[in-house]
Design an enzyme around this catalytic site. Structure first.
Site, PDB file in Angstrom:
ATOM      1  N   CYS A  40      87.211  63.250  31.651  1.00 27.49           N
ATOM      2  CA  CYS A  40      87.482  62.111  30.785  1.00 27.49           C
ATOM      3  C   CYS A  40      88.886  61.593  31.089  1.00 27.49           C
ATOM      4  CB  CYS A  40      87.397  62.409  29.298  1.00 27.49           C
ATOM      5  SG  CYS A  40      85.714  62.558  28.698  1.00 27.49           S
TER       6      CYS A  40
ATOM      7  N   ARG B 242      87.530  61.471  36.959  1.00 24.81           N
ATOM      8  CA  ARG B 242      87.435  62.391  35.828  1.00 24.81           C
ATOM      9  C   ARG B 242      86.106  62.299  35.077  1.00 24.81           C
ATOM     10  NH1 ARG B 242      91.811  64.047  32.666  1.00 24.81           N
ATOM     11  NH2 ARG B 242      93.560  64.530  34.000  1.00 24.81           N
TER      12      ARG B 242
ATOM     13  N   TRP C 237      83.235  61.935  30.720  1.00 32.00           N
ATOM     14  CA  TRP C 237      82.366  63.011  31.204  1.00 32.00           C
ATOM     15  C   TRP C 237      81.903  63.712  29.939  1.00 32.00           C
ATOM     16  CZ3 TRP C 237      82.084  68.407  31.061  1.00 32.00           C
ATOM     17  CH2 TRP C 237      81.172  68.977  31.957  1.00 32.00           C
TER      18      TRP C 237
ATOM     19  N   ASN D 122      90.068  63.012  25.334  1.00 31.34           N
ATOM     20  CA  ASN D 122      89.720  63.906  26.437  1.00 31.34           C
ATOM     21  C   ASN D 122      89.794  65.324  25.876  1.00 31.34           C
ATOM     22  OD1 ASN D 122      91.648  65.073  29.297  1.00 31.34           O
ATOM     23  ND2 ASN D 122      89.520  65.400  28.833  1.00 31.34           N
ATOM     24  N   GLY D 123      88.680  66.053  25.937  1.00 30.29           N
ATOM     25  CA  GLY D 123      88.694  67.427  25.448  1.00 30.29           C
ATOM     26  C   GLY D 123      87.549  67.685  24.483  1.00 30.29           C
TER      27      GLY D 123
ATOM     28  N   GLU E 295      81.231  78.884  49.638  1.00 30.76           N
ATOM     29  CA  GLU E 295      81.755  77.520  49.578  1.00 30.76           C
ATOM     30  C   GLU E 295      80.779  76.539  50.244  1.00 30.76           C
ATOM     31  OE1 GLU E 295      83.737  75.819  48.059  1.00 30.76           O
ATOM     32  OE2 GLU E 295      84.443  74.150  49.262  1.00 30.76           O
TER      33      GLU E 295
ATOM     34  N   LYS F 232      79.236  73.425  48.234  1.00 31.34           N
ATOM     35  CA  LYS F 232      79.400  72.030  48.674  1.00 31.34           C
ATOM     36  C   LYS F 232      78.039  71.350  48.770  1.00 31.34           C
ATOM     37  CE  LYS F 232      82.664  71.166  48.184  1.00 31.34           C
ATOM     38  NZ  LYS F 232      83.849  71.894  47.820  1.00 31.34           N
TER      39      LYS F 232
ATOM     40  N   GLU G 234      76.601  70.665  45.320  1.00 29.34           N
ATOM     41  CA  GLU G 234      77.363  69.648  44.592  1.00 29.34           C
ATOM     42  C   GLU G 234      76.959  68.234  44.976  1.00 29.34           C
ATOM     43  OE1 GLU G 234      81.399  71.022  45.683  1.00 29.34           O
ATOM     44  OE2 GLU G 234      81.908  70.772  43.586  1.00 29.34           O
TER      45      GLU G 234
ATOM     46  N   HIS H 181      69.062  93.548  50.266  1.00 32.15           N
ATOM     47  CA  HIS H 181      68.941  94.157  48.937  1.00 32.15           C
ATOM     48  C   HIS H 181      68.276  93.201  47.951  1.00 32.15           C
ATOM     49  CE1 HIS H 181      71.222  97.588  50.253  1.00 32.15           C
ATOM     50  NE2 HIS H 181      72.086  96.741  50.814  1.00 32.15           N
TER      51      HIS H 181
ATOM     52  N   LYS I 262      86.003  65.558  38.451  1.00 35.69           N
ATOM     53  CA  LYS I 262      87.119  66.326  38.994  1.00 35.69           C
ATOM     54  C   LYS I 262      88.090  66.646  37.869  1.00 35.69           C
ATOM     55  CE  LYS I 262      89.495  66.096  43.367  1.00 35.69           C
ATOM     56  NZ  LYS I 262      88.641  67.048  44.073  1.00 35.69           N
TER      57      LYS I 262
HETATM   58  N1  HGA Z   1      84.082  65.555  23.794  1.00 36.02           N
HETATM   59  C1  HGA Z   1      84.212  64.179  24.184  1.00 36.02           C
HETATM   60  C2  HGA Z   1      85.176  64.027  25.342  1.00 36.02           C
HETATM   61  C3  HGA Z   1      84.646  64.682  26.572  1.00 36.02           C
HETATM   62  C4  HGA Z   1      85.655  65.094  27.602  1.00 36.02           C
HETATM   63  O1  HGA Z   1      86.860  65.077  27.437  1.00 36.02           O
HETATM   64  N2  HGA Z   1      85.161  65.501  28.752  1.00 36.02           N
HETATM   65  O2  HGA Z   1      86.014  65.984  29.739  1.00 36.02           O
HETATM   66  C5  HGA Z   1      82.870  63.572  24.520  1.00 36.02           C
HETATM   67  O3  HGA Z   1      81.881  64.270  24.763  1.00 36.02           O
HETATM   68  O4  HGA Z   1      82.786  62.345  24.531  1.00 36.02           O
END
Ligand code: HGA
Length: 606
Positions: free
Chosen positions: A2, A27, A74, A98-99, A478, A482, A485, A501, A601
């Site tokens: 985010c 982000r 995100w 963000n969070g 890795e 990759k 991803e 195994h 990222k």
């Molecule tokens: N929890 C919030 C913000 C998401 C976030 O910071 N993601 O890295 C949401 O879901 O919108």
């Protein structure tokens, strides 16, 4: 994850915010939105998906105003819908976040009980609702935001904007980074300084628990206890913030191609190749260190796994490698004579940062190996070793990985020197071997067209296995990561000796098996494991050098011949074909290389 931006400008802010969000799109790209104060009233636009969709929306429905906040998401709580897109607005307040607000359910229930209703499934909306509730009870925006912040648990960076307040943004940081940018009669806020680079190079970083009242006249910062705080104003190097594809189709392709240059750059910061000696900063002295713990997530954790071999073999120093998200909840005992090394591209990875804080008081030294030298991890470490990879935009890490490996290799050589395990001549010979890597990596990169041919066939696979032994095992991990991803093909990396195994049951004629086998001391063992795969119709791609391919290439599906490399540093060289295989497979499948689904990222949530 985010990205958040705020601008108190002298001109229309929506285009400025949009531009800044472009620089933060790495982000997250589940949705994006902007809110402004226009004629004293909040207004907003939000769109699902990439920023381009918000940009299109703004063409049809422009957003006026000289004060605004923006967000690229995100999702953690609630799917990628318009209703869940930020900014969240409740009455006279709009919020970007963000969070994660960990106690959002409790807040939600409290607010519902007094009659507030919610529009979204996010945790963020409770922040806007609680603040709106405080405003209704007569508090000023400053008082209301401060009171709300006092109730929040979890990790967050927040930015508030209010009806009737065209000259005020309130920013807060607890766990997620936030930078305040200083302009001329204008002020900015961003998740990182790179987002603000086109507007200003004068930046103040908020510290843990800080909140700030931002007006066009400047910023007042308060610490977690509500005391006024002085935070330094730093100048960022605009040059270091340039973000362009430079003619490449994707950032990932550009970043793979940059590796010879940035690896050479990383070496030059920690060794003098001319004098054939190490030049690590003062404070890097392993004489009294008896154990290392290396902690990271994802690709960086594979760099740590390779480095374990180096520290143990070069220096006889025992190493524990931990995944950051598991580390602190296990509450591992840490010895006061050990060092803890934390590796992260962004230096903001929430789990790694939390692990760093766990270790801080328990070990002799906390060391961070980061790409962003101004990051939270760098600021909270006793010793910082920047990897000098330059800005990495591709969500799938490439050049940061090889630069992390390079810096960790140099650190392991220093440990060998300090422990008396290598003489100056032996160190000099190791540095000669490292110095050859940039040239060898350029050679490997020129295998791109051949790798693209192989990838056309890999793209048909449902599952792919990657094998390696010794320090090539983490490269197998890795390579698989990759591929997963960016091509969304299921892939697994295994230590080649482990295959029998269990995982060998997966082998049939449809499962390509990529074997990383430089002609090193473990070559014969790895090749025996490869033969076991081929005996069961496994379709083997052997990645080795000319000698290895000549000895063991017969009967494989296909081979890739890398230049000869000092075996101890083969993981750095073999990372290049691993990356190119994933890149060209993704191209063959038509997936979004730089912005793969579900990923982002700089993982700033736990
Ligand atoms: N929890 C919030 C913000 C998401 C976030 O910071 N993601 O890295 C949401 O879901 O919108």
């Amino acid at each position: 994850m985010c990205g958040i931006v705020g601008v108190l400008g002298n001109h229309e802010v929506a285009p400025i915010i949009l531009e800044a969000l472009k620089r933060l799109e790495y982000r997250g790209y589940d949705s994006a939105g902007i809110a402004t104060v226009r004629d004293g009233r909040l207004d907003r636009r939000r769109a699902v998906g990439k920023l381009a969709n918000l940009s299109d929306l703004l063409v049809h429905e422009p957003l006026a105003g000289r004060a605004g906040i923006g967000h690229t998401r995100w999702a953690t709580h609630g799917g990628p819908t318009v209703k869940n897109a930020h900014p969240h607005r409740v009455g006279p307040v709009a919020v970007v976040h963000n969070g994660i607000i960990e106690n959002f359910r409790e807040l939600h229930d409290e607010l519902s009980a007094i009659g507030l209703t919610f529009d979204s499934e996010t945790d963020t909306e409770t922040v806007a609702a609680l603040t709106a509730h405080h405003l209704t009870s007569g508090l000023s925006p400053r008082e209301a935001a401060a009171k709300t912040l006092g109730r929040l648990q979890g990790a967050f960076a927040l930015l508030f904007l209010f009806d009737g307040e065209p000259d005020l943004m309130i920013a807060a940081r607890k766990g997620s980074p936030l930078a305040i940018g200083h302009g001329d009669g204008e002020m900015f806020v961003g998740s990182d300084a790179i987002a603000l680079a086109p507007m200003t190079d004068r930046v103040t970083y908020l510290e843990e628990g800080d909140y700030a009242f931002v007006t066009r006249a400047g910023v007042e910062i308060f610490d977690a206890a509500g005391r006024r705080a002085n935070r330094a104003l730093t100048r960022i190097q605009i040059e270091a913030t340039r973000i362009e594809k430079a003619g490449y189709k994707h950032f990932m392709a550009k970043e793979i191609a940059e590796q010879p240059v940035v690896v050479a750059e990383a070496i030059s910061h920690y060794a003098s190749l001319q004098d054939r000696r190490l030049t690590l900063p003062d404070g890097v002295d392993f004489t009294n260190v008896d154990r290392l713990v290396l902690v990271a997530c994802g690709t960086a954790s594979y760099a740590c796994q390779v480095a374990k071999y180096w520290f143990e073999q070069f220096a006889g120093l025992p190493v524990d490698v931990d995944i950051a998200s598991e580390f602190r909840y296990r509450e591992p005992p840490l010895s006061p004579t050990s060092w803890a090394v934390f590796v992260s591209q962004s230096g903001e990875t929430a789990d790694t940062l939390a692990a760093l804080r766990y270790a801080a008081e328990k070990v002799a030294k906390v060391v961070s190996v980061v790409n962003v030298a101004s990051s939270s991890m760098a600021r909270e470490s006793d010793l910082v070793l920047p990897i000098h990879a330059g800005v990495e935009v591709g969500v799938a890490s490439t050049k940061a990985f090889t630069c992390q490996l390079t810096v960790l290799a140099l650190l392991a050589l220093k440990a060998a020197e300090d422990k008396g395990r290598m003489t100056p001549d032996q160190i000099a010979a190791q540095l000669d071997a490292l110095a050859a890597l940039p040239g060898l990596m350029s050679h490997a990169e020129r295998l791109g067209p051949r790798i693209a041919e192989i990838a056309a066939s890999l793209a048909e696979a449902q599952d792919v296995l990657f094998l390696g032994r010794g320090p090539m095992f983490p490269i197998a991990l890795e390579g698989a990561l990759k591929l997963k991803e960016i091509s969304y093909i299921h892939a697994e990396g295994y230590a080649s000796g482990e295959l029998k195994h269990g995982p060998i049951a997966l082998i049939d004629a449809h499962v390509p098996v990529v074997v990383f086998a430089p002609h090193d001391g473990l070559f014969d063992k790895t090749i025996s494991n490869m033969q076991e795969v081929m005996a069961r119709q496994g379709r083997v791609l052997l990645v080795s050098d000319a000698k290895g391919v000549a000895e063991a290439g017969a009967g494989t599906w296909t081979t890739l011949t890398l230049p000869e490399v000092a075996p101890q540093f083969a993981p750095i060289l073999h990372a290049v074909p691993a990356q190119l295989l994933a890149y060209h497979t993704a191209i063959a499948k038509g997936t979004d290389v730089d912005q793969p689904r579900n990923l982002a990222k700089s993982v700033t949530v736990e």
